[in-house]
Design a protein around this motif. Sequence first.
Motif, PDB file in Angstrom:
ATOM      1  N   ARG A 127      -5.105   8.641   2.255  1.00 32.15           N
ATOM      2  CA  ARG A 127      -5.218   9.292   3.561  1.00 32.15           C
ATOM      3  C   ARG A 127      -6.159   8.509   4.474  1.00 32.15           C
ATOM      4  O   ARG A 127      -7.259   8.134   4.076  1.00 32.15           O
ATOM      5  N   VAL A 128      -5.694   8.259   5.699  1.00 32.27           N
ATOM      6  CA  VAL A 128      -6.519   7.532   6.661  1.00 32.27           C
ATOM      7  C   VAL A 128      -6.644   8.347   7.942  1.00 32.27           C
ATOM      8  O   VAL A 128      -5.726   9.085   8.336  1.00 32.27           O
ATOM      9  N   ASP A 129      -7.802   8.226   8.599  1.00 36.64           N
ATOM     10  CA  ASP A 129      -8.071   8.940   9.842  1.00 36.64           C
ATOM     11  C   ASP A 129      -8.098   8.025  11.058  1.00 36.64           C
ATOM     12  O   ASP A 129      -8.129   8.495  12.185  1.00 36.64           O
ATOM     13  N   GLY A 130      -8.109   6.719  10.797  1.00 36.77           N
ATOM     14  CA  GLY A 130      -8.166   5.795  11.912  1.00 36.77           C
ATOM     15  C   GLY A 130      -7.619   4.432  11.552  1.00 36.77           C
ATOM     16  O   GLY A 130      -7.529   4.073  10.374  1.00 36.77           O
ATOM     17  N   LEU A 131      -7.239   3.677  12.571  1.00 34.29           N
ATOM     18  CA  LEU A 131      -6.664   2.347  12.394  1.00 34.29           C
ATOM     19  C   LEU A 131      -7.304   1.383  13.377  1.00 34.29           C
ATOM     20  O   LEU A 131      -7.662   1.756  14.494  1.00 34.29           O
ATOM     21  N   SER A 132      -7.392   0.137  12.961  1.00 36.39           N
ATOM     22  CA  SER A 132      -7.668  -0.964  13.873  1.00 36.39           C
ATOM     23  C   SER A 132      -6.421  -1.837  13.887  1.00 36.39           C
ATOM     24  O   SER A 132      -5.796  -2.040  12.845  1.00 36.39           O
ATOM     25  N   ALA A 133      -6.059  -2.321  15.055  1.00 37.61           N
ATOM     26  CA  ALA A 133      -4.839  -3.125  15.170  1.00 37.61           C
ATOM     27  C   ALA A 133      -5.084  -4.292  16.113  1.00 37.61           C
ATOM     28  O   ALA A 133      -6.021  -4.287  16.916  1.00 37.61           O
ATOM     29  N   ALA A 134      -4.226  -5.289  15.999  1.00 42.25           N
ATOM     30  CA  ALA A 134      -4.340  -6.507  16.814  1.00 42.25           C
ATOM     31  C   ALA A 134      -2.984  -6.872  17.397  1.00 42.25           C
ATOM     32  O   ALA A 134      -1.975  -6.245  17.099  1.00 42.25           O
ATOM     33  N   GLY A 138      -6.843  -6.177  21.094  1.00 44.73           N
ATOM     34  CA  GLY A 138      -7.121  -5.214  20.038  1.00 44.73           C
ATOM     35  C   GLY A 138      -6.771  -3.796  20.430  1.00 44.73           C
ATOM     36  O   GLY A 138      -6.571  -3.467  21.604  1.00 44.73           O
ATOM     37  N   LEU A 139      -6.710  -2.940  19.425  1.00 42.64           N
ATOM     38  CA  LEU A 139      -6.398  -1.532  19.640  1.00 42.64           C
ATOM     39  C   LEU A 139      -7.104  -0.709  18.572  1.00 42.64           C
ATOM     40  O   LEU A 139      -7.046  -1.041  17.388  1.00 42.64           O
ATOM     41  N   GLU A 140      -7.800   0.350  18.991  1.00 41.84           N
ATOM     42  CA  GLU A 140      -8.430   1.278  18.058  1.00 41.84           C
ATOM     43  C   GLU A 140      -7.707   2.617  18.146  1.00 41.84           C
ATOM     44  O   GLU A 140      -7.428   3.110  19.246  1.00 41.84           O
ATOM     45  N   VAL A 141      -7.403   3.179  16.992  1.00 39.93           N
ATOM     46  CA  VAL A 141      -6.642   4.421  16.920  1.00 39.93           C
ATOM     47  C   VAL A 141      -7.423   5.442  16.107  1.00 39.93           C
ATOM     48  O   VAL A 141      -7.745   5.206  14.939  1.00 39.93           O
ATOM     49  N   ALA A 142      -7.757   6.581  16.730  1.00 37.73           N
ATOM     50  CA  ALA A 142      -8.373   7.701  16.025  1.00 37.73           C
ATOM     51  C   ALA A 142      -7.312   8.778  15.861  1.00 37.73           C
ATOM     52  O   ALA A 142      -6.807   9.318  16.856  1.00 37.73           O
ATOM     53  N   LEU A 143      -6.940   9.071  14.622  1.00 38.76           N
ATOM     54  CA  LEU A 143      -5.855   9.995  14.348  1.00 38.76           C
ATOM     55  C   LEU A 143      -6.332  11.445  14.401  1.00 38.76           C
ATOM     56  O   LEU A 143      -7.345  11.792  13.796  1.00 38.76           O
ATOM     57  N   LEU A 154      -2.833  10.180   8.305  1.00 43.11           N
ATOM     58  CA  LEU A 154      -1.612   9.554   7.813  1.00 43.11           C
ATOM     59  C   LEU A 154      -1.851   9.079   6.395  1.00 43.11           C
ATOM     60  O   LEU A 154      -2.992   8.883   5.967  1.00 43.11           O
ATOM     61  N   THR A 155      -0.763   8.885   5.660  1.00 42.48           N
ATOM     62  CA  THR A 155      -0.867   8.475   4.260  1.00 42.48           C
ATOM     63  C   THR A 155      -0.196   7.128   4.046  1.00 42.48           C
ATOM     64  O   THR A 155       0.927   6.910   4.521  1.00 42.48           O
ATOM     65  N   GLY A 156      -0.877   6.246   3.317  1.00 40.63           N
ATOM     66  CA  GLY A 156      -0.266   4.998   2.894  1.00 40.63           C
ATOM     67  C   GLY A 156       0.038   4.022   4.002  1.00 40.63           C
ATOM     68  O   GLY A 156       1.082   3.369   3.997  1.00 40.63           O
ATOM     69  N   VAL A 170       0.843  -1.197   0.000  1.00 39.65           N
ATOM     70  CA  VAL A 170       0.000   0.000   0.000  1.00 39.65           C
ATOM     71  C   VAL A 170       0.881   1.251   0.000  1.00 39.65           C
ATOM     72  O   VAL A 170       1.845   1.352   0.767  1.00 39.65           O
ATOM     73  N   GLY A 171       0.547   2.188  -0.874  1.00 37.54           N
ATOM     74  CA  GLY A 171       1.313   3.423  -0.997  1.00 37.54           C
ATOM     75  C   GLY A 171       2.345   3.395  -2.093  1.00 37.54           C
ATOM     76  O   GLY A 171       2.939   4.430  -2.439  1.00 37.54           O
ATOM     77  N   GLN A 172       2.584   2.220  -2.694  1.00 37.06           N
ATOM     78  CA  GLN A 172       3.593   2.082  -3.747  1.00 37.06           C
ATOM     79  C   GLN A 172       3.173   2.867  -4.992  1.00 37.06           C
ATOM     80  O   GLN A 172       2.023   2.852  -5.407  1.00 37.06           O
ATOM     81  N   ARG A 173       4.144   3.538  -5.625  1.00 32.52           N
ATOM     82  CA  ARG A 173       3.868   4.306  -6.833  1.00 32.52           C
ATOM     83  C   ARG A 173       4.556   3.717  -8.057  1.00 32.52           C
ATOM     84  O   ARG A 173       3.977   3.680  -9.145  1.00 32.52           O
ATOM     85  N   LYS A 174       5.792   3.266  -7.900  1.00 32.11           N
ATOM     86  CA  LYS A 174       6.561   2.784  -9.044  1.00 32.11           C
ATOM     87  C   LYS A 174       6.381   1.282  -9.244  1.00 32.11           C
ATOM     88  O   LYS A 174       6.048   0.545  -8.330  1.00 32.11           O
TER      89      LYS A 174
END
Length: 358
Positions: free
Chosen positions: A278-285, A322-327, A331-333, A239-243
Amino acid sequence: MRVLAAMSGGVDSAVAAARAVDAGHDVVGVHMALNRSPGTLRTGSRGCCTIEDALDARRAADLLGIPFYVWDLSEDFVADVVEDFVAEYAAGRTPNPCVRCNERIKFAALLDKGIALGFDAVCTGHYARVLPGPRGPELHRAADAAKDQSYVLAVLDADQVAHAMFPLGDAPAKERVRAEAAARGLPVAAKPDSHDICFIPDGDTRGFLADRLGEEPGEVVDADGAVLGTHTGTYGFTVGQRKGLGLTRPAPDGRPRYVLSIEPVRRTVVVGPAEALRVDGLSAADAVWCAPRPAGPVEVHVQVRAHGEPVPAVVEATAGDGLEVALRSPLTGVAPGQTVAVYDGTRVLGSATVSATR
Protein backbone atom coordinates in the motif's frame (compact mmCIF):
# COMPACT_ATOMS: atom_id res chain seq x y z
CA MET A 1 -8.78 18.00 -43.76
CA ARG A 2 -6.10 15.70 -45.04
CA VAL A 3 -6.10 12.78 -42.63
CA LEU A 4 -3.55 10.01 -42.23
CA ALA A 5 -5.41 6.94 -40.94
CA ALA A 6 -3.22 4.51 -39.01
CA MET A 7 -4.58 1.09 -39.98
CA SER A 8 -3.32 -1.78 -37.83
CA GLY A 9 -5.37 -4.44 -39.60
CA GLY A 10 -7.92 -4.61 -36.79
CA VAL A 11 -11.58 -3.73 -36.67
CA ASP A 12 -11.20 -0.54 -34.64
CA SER A 13 -8.77 1.22 -36.96
CA ALA A 14 -10.75 0.12 -40.03
CA VAL A 15 -14.00 1.59 -38.70
CA ALA A 16 -12.19 4.74 -37.56
CA ALA A 17 -10.85 5.23 -41.09
CA ALA A 18 -14.32 4.61 -42.52
CA ARG A 19 -15.83 7.24 -40.24
CA ALA A 20 -13.14 9.73 -41.27
CA VAL A 21 -14.07 9.10 -44.91
CA ASP A 22 -17.77 9.56 -44.09
CA ALA A 23 -16.94 12.89 -42.44
CA GLY A 24 -15.67 14.15 -45.77
CA HIS A 25 -11.96 14.15 -45.04
CA ASP A 26 -9.29 13.37 -47.61
CA VAL A 27 -8.09 10.10 -46.05
CA VAL A 28 -4.96 8.07 -46.77
CA GLY A 29 -4.44 4.75 -45.00
CA VAL A 30 -1.05 3.71 -43.67
CA HIS A 31 0.04 0.50 -41.98
CA MET A 32 3.06 0.77 -39.72
CA ALA A 33 5.38 -2.18 -40.27
CA LEU A 34 6.89 -2.60 -36.82
CA ASN A 35 7.94 -6.24 -36.97
CA ARG A 36 11.50 -6.86 -38.19
CA SER A 37 10.38 -10.31 -39.36
CA PRO A 38 7.78 -9.30 -41.97
CA GLY A 39 7.05 -12.92 -42.85
CA THR A 40 5.62 -13.55 -39.40
CA LEU A 41 2.12 -15.01 -39.55
CA ARG A 42 -0.62 -14.75 -36.96
CA THR A 43 -0.60 -18.50 -36.27
CA GLY A 44 -0.02 -18.81 -32.54
CA SER A 45 0.43 -15.06 -32.25
CA ARG A 46 -1.36 -12.74 -29.89
CA GLY A 47 0.23 -9.59 -31.25
CA CYS A 48 -0.79 -7.05 -33.88
CA CYS A 49 2.22 -6.71 -36.20
CA THR A 50 2.02 -9.69 -38.53
CA ILE A 51 1.98 -9.87 -42.31
CA GLU A 52 -1.66 -10.94 -42.10
CA ASP A 53 -2.46 -7.71 -40.28
CA ALA A 54 -0.88 -5.69 -43.09
CA LEU A 55 -2.96 -7.59 -45.64
CA ASP A 56 -6.13 -7.08 -43.61
CA ALA A 57 -5.41 -3.34 -43.46
CA ARG A 58 -4.90 -3.20 -47.22
CA ARG A 59 -8.19 -5.03 -47.88
CA ALA A 60 -10.05 -2.59 -45.62
CA ALA A 61 -8.48 0.40 -47.39
CA ASP A 62 -9.40 -1.03 -50.79
CA LEU A 63 -13.00 -1.45 -49.66
CA LEU A 64 -13.08 2.17 -48.44
CA GLY A 65 -11.56 3.36 -51.71
CA ILE A 66 -8.66 5.19 -50.11
CA PRO A 67 -4.94 5.12 -50.99
CA PHE A 68 -2.91 2.79 -48.82
CA TYR A 69 0.78 2.59 -47.95
CA VAL A 70 3.00 0.55 -45.67
CA TRP A 71 5.62 2.52 -43.79
CA ASP A 72 8.57 0.68 -42.31
CA LEU A 73 9.02 2.05 -38.79
CA SER A 74 10.62 -1.12 -37.44
CA GLU A 75 13.96 0.55 -36.61
CA ASP A 76 12.21 3.28 -34.63
CA PHE A 77 10.04 0.68 -32.92
CA VAL A 78 12.98 -1.46 -31.86
CA ALA A 79 14.98 1.50 -30.59
CA ASP A 80 12.19 3.44 -28.89
CA VAL A 81 9.92 0.65 -27.64
CA VAL A 82 11.61 -2.76 -27.55
CA GLU A 83 15.05 -1.64 -26.35
CA ASP A 84 13.43 0.76 -23.88
CA PHE A 85 11.32 -2.13 -22.55
CA VAL A 86 14.38 -4.31 -22.00
CA ALA A 87 16.40 -1.48 -20.41
CA GLU A 88 13.57 -0.60 -18.02
CA TYR A 89 13.23 -4.17 -16.77
CA ALA A 90 17.01 -4.44 -16.43
CA ALA A 91 16.86 -1.35 -14.20
CA GLY A 92 14.18 -2.90 -11.98
CA ARG A 93 11.30 -0.88 -13.36
CA THR A 94 8.00 -1.95 -14.95
CA PRO A 95 7.33 -0.14 -18.26
CA ASN A 96 4.17 -0.06 -20.37
CA PRO A 97 5.24 -0.60 -24.01
CA CYS A 98 1.82 0.47 -25.36
CA VAL A 99 2.25 3.87 -23.71
CA ARG A 100 5.74 4.16 -25.17
CA CYS A 101 4.51 3.12 -28.64
CA ASN A 102 1.80 5.77 -28.63
CA GLU A 103 4.24 8.39 -27.43
CA ARG A 104 7.19 7.68 -29.69
CA ILE A 105 5.79 5.87 -32.73
CA LYS A 106 2.11 6.61 -33.42
CA PHE A 107 2.18 10.21 -32.24
CA ALA A 108 5.79 11.15 -32.80
CA ALA A 109 7.36 9.29 -35.71
CA LEU A 110 4.06 8.82 -37.59
CA LEU A 111 2.63 12.26 -36.85
CA ASP A 112 5.90 14.04 -37.60
CA LYS A 113 6.13 12.28 -40.95
CA GLY A 114 2.48 12.96 -41.69
CA ILE A 115 2.76 16.69 -40.91
CA ALA A 116 5.87 16.90 -43.09
CA LEU A 117 3.84 15.41 -45.95
CA GLY A 118 1.05 17.94 -45.55
CA PHE A 119 -1.47 15.99 -43.47
CA ASP A 120 -3.52 17.81 -40.87
CA ALA A 121 -4.24 14.96 -38.47
CA VAL A 122 -3.55 11.34 -37.60
CA CYS A 123 -6.62 9.15 -37.15
CA THR A 124 -6.48 5.99 -35.01
CA GLY A 125 -8.92 3.46 -33.60
CA HIS A 126 -8.27 4.40 -29.97
CA TYR A 127 -11.24 4.79 -27.68
CA ALA A 128 -10.81 8.37 -26.48
CA ARG A 129 -12.20 11.78 -27.40
CA VAL A 130 -10.75 15.10 -28.49
CA LEU A 131 -13.21 17.84 -27.53
CA PRO A 132 -13.09 21.59 -28.10
CA GLY A 133 -12.14 23.64 -25.05
CA PRO A 134 -11.76 27.33 -24.24
CA ARG A 135 -7.98 27.09 -24.74
CA GLY A 136 -7.92 24.57 -27.58
CA PRO A 137 -8.56 20.86 -28.14
CA GLU A 138 -8.77 18.70 -25.00
CA LEU A 139 -8.17 14.96 -24.55
CA HIS A 140 -11.01 13.18 -22.73
CA ARG A 141 -12.03 9.67 -21.76
CA ALA A 142 -14.11 7.63 -24.20
CA ALA A 143 -17.88 7.42 -23.83
CA ASP A 144 -17.58 3.66 -23.18
CA ALA A 145 -15.72 3.42 -19.87
CA ALA A 146 -15.06 -0.29 -20.42
CA LYS A 147 -13.07 0.45 -23.60
CA ASP A 148 -11.52 3.78 -22.58
CA GLN A 149 -7.90 4.04 -23.75
CA SER A 150 -7.14 7.58 -22.66
CA TYR A 151 -4.59 6.24 -20.15
CA VAL A 152 -2.21 5.05 -22.89
CA LEU A 153 -2.66 8.39 -24.68
CA ALA A 154 -1.91 10.53 -21.63
CA VAL A 155 1.70 10.91 -22.86
CA LEU A 156 0.57 13.18 -25.72
CA ASP A 157 1.36 16.86 -25.50
CA ALA A 158 -1.05 19.63 -26.44
CA ASP A 159 0.21 19.92 -30.02
CA GLN A 160 -0.14 16.19 -30.61
CA VAL A 161 -3.69 16.22 -29.20
CA ALA A 162 -4.52 19.08 -31.58
CA HIS A 163 -3.48 16.85 -34.51
CA ALA A 164 -5.19 13.67 -33.26
CA MET A 165 -8.51 12.22 -34.37
CA PHE A 166 -10.32 9.41 -32.52
CA PRO A 167 -13.57 8.68 -34.40
CA LEU A 168 -14.51 5.83 -32.01
CA GLY A 169 -14.45 7.98 -28.88
CA ASP A 170 -18.24 8.31 -28.79
CA ALA A 171 -18.95 4.65 -29.60
CA PRO A 172 -21.33 3.27 -26.95
CA ALA A 173 -19.77 -0.21 -27.00
CA LYS A 174 -17.28 -2.36 -28.93
CA GLU A 175 -20.14 -4.58 -30.10
CA ARG A 176 -21.59 -1.61 -31.97
CA VAL A 177 -18.28 -1.05 -33.72
CA ARG A 178 -18.15 -4.69 -34.83
CA ALA A 179 -21.75 -4.47 -36.06
CA GLU A 180 -20.89 -1.33 -38.01
CA ALA A 181 -17.88 -3.07 -39.56
CA ALA A 182 -20.06 -5.98 -40.62
CA ALA A 183 -22.66 -3.65 -42.10
CA ARG A 184 -19.93 -1.91 -44.10
CA GLY A 185 -18.68 -5.27 -45.37
CA LEU A 186 -15.28 -4.88 -43.74
CA PRO A 187 -13.59 -8.30 -43.64
CA VAL A 188 -12.15 -7.65 -40.16
CA ALA A 189 -15.55 -7.31 -38.47
CA ALA A 190 -15.15 -10.53 -36.48
CA LYS A 191 -11.36 -10.45 -36.14
CA PRO A 192 -10.25 -11.05 -32.51
CA ASP A 193 -8.70 -8.16 -30.63
CA SER A 194 -4.93 -8.18 -30.21
CA HIS A 195 -3.73 -8.29 -26.63
CA ASP A 196 -0.63 -8.64 -24.51
CA ILE A 197 2.68 -7.30 -25.82
CA CYS A 198 2.81 -7.31 -29.61
CA PHE A 199 6.56 -8.07 -29.80
CA ILE A 200 6.22 -11.00 -27.37
CA PRO A 201 3.52 -12.97 -29.23
CA ASP A 202 3.88 -16.11 -27.10
CA GLY A 203 3.31 -14.11 -23.90
CA ASP A 204 6.55 -15.31 -22.26
CA THR A 205 7.93 -11.98 -21.05
CA ARG A 206 10.45 -13.57 -18.70
CA GLY A 207 11.83 -15.77 -21.48
CA PHE A 208 11.99 -12.80 -23.88
CA LEU A 209 14.02 -10.80 -21.36
CA ALA A 210 16.26 -13.75 -20.46
CA ASP A 211 17.21 -14.19 -24.12
CA ARG A 212 18.38 -10.56 -24.23
CA LEU A 213 19.81 -10.06 -20.76
CA GLY A 214 21.12 -13.52 -19.92
CA GLU A 215 21.01 -15.13 -16.51
CA GLU A 216 21.82 -12.90 -13.54
CA PRO A 217 21.23 -15.12 -10.50
CA GLY A 218 20.45 -13.60 -7.15
CA GLU A 219 18.42 -13.98 -3.97
CA VAL A 220 14.82 -13.51 -2.96
CA VAL A 221 14.74 -12.06 0.56
CA ASP A 222 12.27 -10.71 3.11
CA ALA A 223 12.33 -7.20 4.53
CA ASP A 224 14.85 -8.31 7.17
CA GLY A 225 17.23 -9.74 4.58
CA ALA A 226 16.52 -13.40 5.30
CA VAL A 227 17.05 -15.49 2.16
CA LEU A 228 13.85 -17.22 1.06
CA GLY A 229 14.86 -18.42 -2.41
CA THR A 230 16.89 -17.69 -5.52
CA HIS A 231 16.19 -16.37 -9.01
CA THR A 232 17.89 -16.19 -12.41
CA GLY A 233 17.29 -12.47 -13.01
CA THR A 234 15.51 -9.59 -11.28
CA TYR A 235 13.99 -8.69 -14.66
CA GLY A 236 11.63 -11.64 -14.19
CA PHE A 237 9.76 -9.82 -11.42
CA THR A 238 7.57 -6.78 -10.95
CA VAL A 239 6.27 -5.04 -7.84
CA GLY A 240 3.03 -6.64 -6.68
CA GLN A 241 3.79 -10.04 -8.24
CA ARG A 242 2.58 -13.04 -6.22
CA LYS A 243 3.16 -16.12 -8.38
CA GLY A 244 6.43 -17.56 -9.63
CA LEU A 245 8.56 -16.18 -6.79
CA GLY A 246 10.57 -19.38 -6.31
CA LEU A 247 10.29 -19.33 -2.51
CA THR A 248 11.61 -22.31 -0.57
CA ARG A 249 10.27 -21.25 2.84
CA PRO A 250 6.66 -20.37 3.65
CA ALA A 251 5.82 -17.23 5.60
CA PRO A 252 5.59 -17.80 9.39
CA ASP A 253 1.91 -16.80 9.31
CA GLY A 254 1.19 -18.89 6.21
CA ARG A 255 -0.01 -15.85 4.23
CA PRO A 256 0.97 -15.16 0.61
CA ARG A 257 3.96 -12.94 -0.10
CA TYR A 258 4.38 -10.41 -2.86
CA VAL A 259 7.25 -8.58 -4.54
CA LEU A 260 7.81 -5.32 -2.63
CA SER A 261 10.89 -4.00 -4.38
CA ILE A 262 13.52 -4.95 -6.94
CA GLU A 263 17.22 -4.12 -6.52
CA PRO A 264 18.99 -5.04 -9.80
CA VAL A 265 22.44 -3.84 -8.71
CA ARG A 266 22.41 -6.20 -5.73
CA ARG A 267 20.42 -8.75 -7.77
CA THR A 268 17.89 -8.91 -4.94
CA VAL A 269 14.12 -9.26 -4.95
CA VAL A 270 12.40 -8.24 -1.69
CA VAL A 271 9.08 -9.89 -0.81
CA GLY A 272 6.58 -9.35 1.98
CA PRO A 273 2.89 -9.22 2.95
CA ALA A 274 0.16 -7.60 0.88
CA GLU A 275 -0.29 -4.66 3.25
CA ALA A 276 3.32 -3.60 2.60
CA LEU A 277 2.33 -2.84 -1.00
CA ARG A 278 0.00 0.00 0.00
CA VAL A 279 1.30 3.43 -0.98
CA ASP A 280 0.02 6.91 -0.09
CA GLY A 281 2.18 8.95 -2.40
CA LEU A 282 4.25 8.90 -5.58
CA SER A 283 7.13 10.80 -7.08
CA ALA A 284 7.27 10.87 -10.87
CA ALA A 285 9.46 12.29 -13.63
CA ASP A 286 9.30 13.11 -17.35
CA ALA A 287 5.93 14.81 -16.96
CA VAL A 288 4.06 15.65 -20.17
CA TRP A 289 1.09 18.04 -20.11
CA CYS A 290 -1.64 18.19 -22.74
CA ALA A 291 -3.41 20.76 -20.55
CA PRO A 292 -1.80 23.84 -18.96
CA ARG A 293 0.86 22.86 -16.42
CA PRO A 294 -0.56 23.31 -12.90
CA ALA A 295 0.84 26.37 -11.12
CA GLY A 296 0.38 24.79 -7.69
CA PRO A 297 -1.23 21.83 -5.91
CA VAL A 298 -4.48 20.73 -7.58
CA GLU A 299 -7.19 18.24 -6.64
CA VAL A 300 -7.45 15.62 -9.39
CA HIS A 301 -7.84 11.89 -9.98
CA VAL A 302 -4.90 9.71 -10.99
CA GLN A 303 -4.68 6.32 -12.68
CA VAL A 304 -1.63 4.04 -12.68
CA ARG A 305 -2.84 1.15 -14.88
CA ALA A 306 -4.55 0.99 -18.26
CA HIS A 307 -7.73 -0.44 -16.77
CA GLY A 308 -7.20 0.64 -13.18
CA GLU A 309 -9.62 2.65 -11.10
CA PRO A 310 -8.90 6.38 -10.86
CA VAL A 311 -8.34 7.56 -7.29
CA PRO A 312 -8.53 11.09 -5.84
CA ALA A 313 -5.21 12.80 -5.28
CA VAL A 314 -3.41 16.11 -4.98
CA VAL A 315 -0.69 16.63 -7.59
CA GLU A 316 1.94 19.32 -7.82
CA ALA A 317 4.37 19.92 -10.68
CA THR A 318 7.90 20.34 -9.36
CA ALA A 319 11.16 21.72 -10.75
CA GLY A 320 11.97 20.54 -14.23
CA ASP A 321 9.53 17.85 -15.29
CA GLY A 322 8.85 16.33 -11.86
CA LEU A 323 5.51 15.51 -10.31
CA GLU A 324 4.52 14.82 -6.69
CA VAL A 325 1.32 12.90 -6.00
CA ALA A 326 -0.39 12.69 -2.60
CA LEU A 327 -3.08 10.01 -2.75
CA ARG A 328 -6.41 10.55 -1.00
CA SER A 329 -6.98 6.79 -1.20
CA PRO A 330 -4.06 4.33 -1.02
CA LEU A 331 -3.03 2.32 -4.07
CA THR A 332 -1.55 -1.17 -4.04
CA GLY A 333 1.44 -2.51 -5.92
CA VAL A 334 2.57 0.58 -7.79
CA ALA A 335 5.90 -0.02 -9.52
CA PRO A 336 8.57 2.45 -10.64
CA GLY A 337 8.35 2.73 -14.41
CA GLN A 338 4.56 2.75 -14.53
CA THR A 339 2.75 5.73 -16.01
CA VAL A 340 0.61 7.87 -13.73
CA ALA A 341 -2.09 9.66 -15.72
CA VAL A 342 -3.73 12.77 -14.29
CA TYR A 343 -7.43 13.54 -14.84
CA ASP A 344 -9.83 16.38 -14.12
CA GLY A 345 -13.16 14.61 -14.51
CA THR A 346 -13.01 12.99 -17.95
CA ARG A 347 -10.29 15.32 -19.16
CA VAL A 348 -6.69 14.13 -19.35
CA LEU A 349 -4.33 16.76 -17.97
CA GLY A 350 -1.06 14.91 -18.46
CA SER A 351 1.12 12.08 -17.26
CA ALA A 352 4.49 11.19 -15.78
CA THR A 353 6.60 8.10 -15.08
CA VAL A 354 6.63 6.82 -11.51
CA SER A 355 10.12 7.02 -10.04
CA ALA A 356 9.41 6.24 -6.36
CA THR A 357 6.57 5.40 -3.98
CA ARG A 358 6.02 6.08 -0.31
